[in-house]
Scaffold this active site. Structure first.
Site, PDB file in Angstrom:
ATOM      1  NE  ARG A 111      39.930  37.836  35.112  1.00  0.00           N
ATOM      2  CZ  ARG A 111      38.777  38.221  35.615  1.00  0.00           C
ATOM      3  NH1 ARG A 111      37.651  37.856  35.035  1.00  0.00           N
ATOM      4  NH2 ARG A 111      38.722  38.951  36.709  1.00  0.00           N
ATOM      5  CD  GLN A 171      39.070  34.024  36.697  1.00  0.00           C
ATOM      6  OE1 GLN A 171      38.532  34.071  35.595  1.00  0.00           O
ATOM      7  NE2 GLN A 171      39.797  35.019  37.176  1.00  0.00           N
ATOM      8  CE1 TYR A 211      49.223  35.533  38.704  1.00  0.00           C
ATOM      9  CE2 TYR A 211      50.751  36.874  39.949  1.00  0.00           C
ATOM     10  CZ  TYR A 211      50.513  35.913  39.001  1.00  0.00           C
ATOM     11  OH  TYR A 211      51.563  35.326  38.364  1.00  0.00           O
ATOM     12  CD  GLU A 212      44.519  39.776  35.474  1.00  0.00           C
ATOM     13  OE1 GLU A 212      43.449  40.362  35.336  1.00  0.00           O
ATOM     14  OE2 GLU A 212      45.609  40.367  35.613  1.00  0.00           O
ATOM     15  N   GLY A 213      42.081  37.869  39.427  1.00  0.00           N
ATOM     16  CA  GLY A 213      40.768  37.289  39.763  1.00  0.00           C
ATOM     17  C   GLY A 213      40.947  35.915  40.365  1.00  0.00           C
TER      18      GLY A 213
END
Ligand SMILES: Cc1cc2nc3c(=O)[nH]c(=O)nc-3n(C[C@H](O)[C@H](O)[C@H](O)COP(=O)(O)OP(=O)(O)OC[C@H]3O[C@@H](n4cnc5c(N)ncnc54)[C@H](O)[C@@H]3O)c2cc1C
Length: 591
Positions: free
Chosen positions: A298, A449, A442-444
């Site tokens: 992240r 978040q 992407y990546e949450g």
């Protein structure tokens, strides 16, 4: 098409003057040699690779994209990507922060983040190939057996192979508990992996000899939901006992996605059809294992926001200097020319200063967080490591969520400075806008978040990281209370951090009474937290510049940036406060 110059002066200022990285890093375990000279030299070399090798491939790579051959299931990356990866591997960049035992150089994580910024500015699409490898390496470092590390991790660190992270499935995105890929035990201790993964970055390409897929899948006896997921190593080519490549494994790219941006990055549908895989870590603990490296991933995606914003800013500033159009409101500034440049227009300066403020403050936030990860890993004692870990956990959703969102605003403003020329492909600005769009997803996603920040970091962990960070800001305000050069910033910063605390407390009480309030407030709370956090780093940068050896122009620029931000950006917190207080009642059910 576009220019790019490694922003070494601001990187050095942030690392050494603002964050005091040299003093911190050389005190860490194994850090005696991580002094300024070494870090400087590495940064400079990374800058050359980014400027000379990567940056020229950015726009052509976007135009060409990746090619998928259905007959052979192979992917060809754009022209120049292979050569760039070769230069990257030969320069030892793939193992910059990896442990020496695996052939790495064990350099600090914060240096890894600073060099990653440069590579991502050079070419974001290309930089995803090493980025995913880094994630796979972390997972194997933390959870692999010695034999797995030797077989699969070392060749990635050496830059010969790359890695992937195979999580997402058509029905399982943010909610990985829904994933269906299966792992059946084979008689020899390996597993047969079957299922379809989608959106897999670097799932197939022509940059390296082999690809090591880290795949989340379910064992036959797995409980339902997120507690029943295990992690497996699935190589593209099986590996013989002597490390040489064996037979092709049954893990094939079934297609590549046609995307809005990052077109040089191969985003693959991956079909695993009884592919040979090996369990890594404990059965059913795969998701937890993935989460141990989520912070690093992240943070790196946050850096993508900084990297795009930096390059877009450089170009828009350059354009505004050269483009002659109209006259200053107060009369001609360049009477000998047919028109003044765009910089004489306050509205253009607004767009440029917005970018500058976000770029410089984001850089400080990201490097600060990375430095805390170094302290967390190699701090002198348990208490120091724990404190740093709490700060990291708290700041990651802000560093990922807010910086990637701000990159949307920065790239948009950068394009706007170009007027209609920004809309034209060859000028390169629209690519930054398109490429930036993925990083909030992407990546949450940003929503995830925000939920992590408020739900987990504030409520579940009882705000331990928040109190630590807010305490640090309070201490900074106190230390500079009588400093005339900082007077314009200390009072509003102190007031903002106090309000942040009150808002957090009131929100925690509301969520206890009604859990839906969490989801209703989370994103506005993320934004609020982000704006206060960035204000802190800008005030700190003024203090650091005043105390540093930089010239007057540099100091004035830091003051101007902070003045702009405190007057025109920090008040955005009030809008978010109002939205938070409006509560879930203003988000009625939709039939
Ligand atoms: C170009 C690209 C590259 C990618 N690379 C990889 C990769 O290498 N490996 C990999 O495994 N995956 C990869 N992904 C997948 C990516 O991580 C997912 O797309 C992302 O996690 C979101 O999942 P989703 O698309 O299914 O959206 P969904 O989960 O369906 O979300 C849709 C919307 O609902 C919101 N939402 C969902 N749940 C919640 C919640 N609980 N609270 C609040 N809001 C919520 C989200 O914020 C979002 O706005 C990639 C995706 C793309 C497009």
């Amino acid at each position: 098409m576009t220019i790019y110059k490694a922003p070494l002066a601001d990187q050095r200022f942030t690392l050494f003057d603002l964050l005091g990285a040299e003093a911190i890093l050389t005190q860490l375990q194994g850090g005696a040699e991580h002094g300024r000279d070494l870090l400087d030299a590495v940064l400079e070399e990374a800058g050359k690779l980014a400027e000379q090798v990567l940056a020229p491939t950015n726009w052509p790579g976007d135009q060409e994209g990746c090619h998928y051959d259905k007959a052979t299931h192979t992917v060809t990356t754009p022209k120049g990507f292979k050569e760039a990866f070769k230069a990257f591997a030969e320069g030892g960049w793939a193992g910059l922060t990896a442990r020496e035992a695996f052939g790495g150089q064990a350099l600090p994580g914060v240096l890894g983040i600073a060099t990653t910024e440069l590579f991502q500015s050079g070419n974001l699409s290309w930089s995803l190939y090493p980025l995913l490898s880094e994630g796979a390496c972390h997972a194997m470092e933390l959870h692999g057996t010695e034999a797995q590390q030797h077989t699969y991790l070392k060749p990635i660190v050496e830059g010969r192979w790359t890695g992937t992270m195979c999580l997402t499935e058509p029905q399982a995105g943010s909610d990985l508990g829904l994933l269906k890929t299966r792992a059946e035990p084979n008689a020899d201790g390996s597993y047969a992996i079957s299922g379809t993964k989608i959106f897999i970055s670097a799932g197939e390409h022509d940059l390296a000899e082999n690809i090591v897929h880290l795949v989340l899948a379910r064992l036959p006896d797995a409980p339902a939901g997120s507690r029943g997921i295990s992690m497996f190593i699935v190589p593209k080519f099986k590996v013989n006992a002597d490390g040489s490549l064996g037979a092709r494994n049954s893990a094939y790219a079934g297609a590549i996605e046609h995307k809005m941006g990052i077109k040089g990055s191969a985003t693959c549908v991956m079909n695993f059809d009884g592919a040979e895989g090996f369990l890594i870590g404990q059965p059913h603990k795969g998701l937890a294992a993935m989460f141990t490296m989520m912070n690093a991933a992240r943070l790196s995606v946050g850096v993508q926001g900084l990297a795009l914003a930096e390059r877009a800013y450089q170009n828009s500033l350059n354009y505004a200097r050269e483009r002659l159009q109209g006259r200053a409101l107060s009369g001609a500034k360049f009477p000998d020319k047919p028109a003044d440049n765009l910089l004489v227009q306050p509205d253009v300066r607004r767009m440029l200063l917005t970018q500058r403020a976000f770029v410089e403050s984001s850089r400080a936030l990201l490097y600060y967080t990375a430095l805390q990860t170094d302290i967390e890993a190699r701090g002198a004692d348990e208490a120091t490591r724990k404190a740093a870990g709490e700060l990291v956990a708290f700041l990651i959703p802000i560093a990922k969520g807010v910086v990637t969102e701000l990159a949307q605003e920065c790239t948009k403003e950068a394009l706007q400075v170009y007027g209609g020329h920004g809309f034209i492909g060859e000028n390169g600005m629209e690519q930054f806008v398109r490429d930036a769009r993925i990083i909030t997803l992407y990546e949450g996603t940003t929503g995830i978040q925000a939920a992590d920040l408020l739900g987990r970091k504030i409520l579940q962990l009882q705000g331990v990281g928040f109190r630590r960070f807010a305490g640090e800001i309070g201490a900074f305000c106190k230390a500079h209370a009588g400093d005339a050069k900082l007077a314009a910033f200390i009072a509003p910063l102190g007031a903002a951090v106090k309000q942040w605390g009150e808002l957090t407390l009131a929100l925690a009480q509301r969520v206890q009474a009604s859990p839906e309030e969490l989801g209703a407030a989370a994103t506005d709370y993320l934004w609020y937290s982000g704006y206060v956090t960035l204000a802190y780093f800008l005030a700190r940068s003024v203090a650091a510049a005043e105390a540093g050896a930089q010239g007057d122009a540099f100091k004035q620029a830091k003051r101007d940036t902070a003045t702009f931000y405190f007057a025109r950006i920090l008040p955005r917190t009030l809008v978010h406060k109002a939205a938070i207080e409006a509560g879930v009642a203003t988000l009625p059910d939709i039939a």
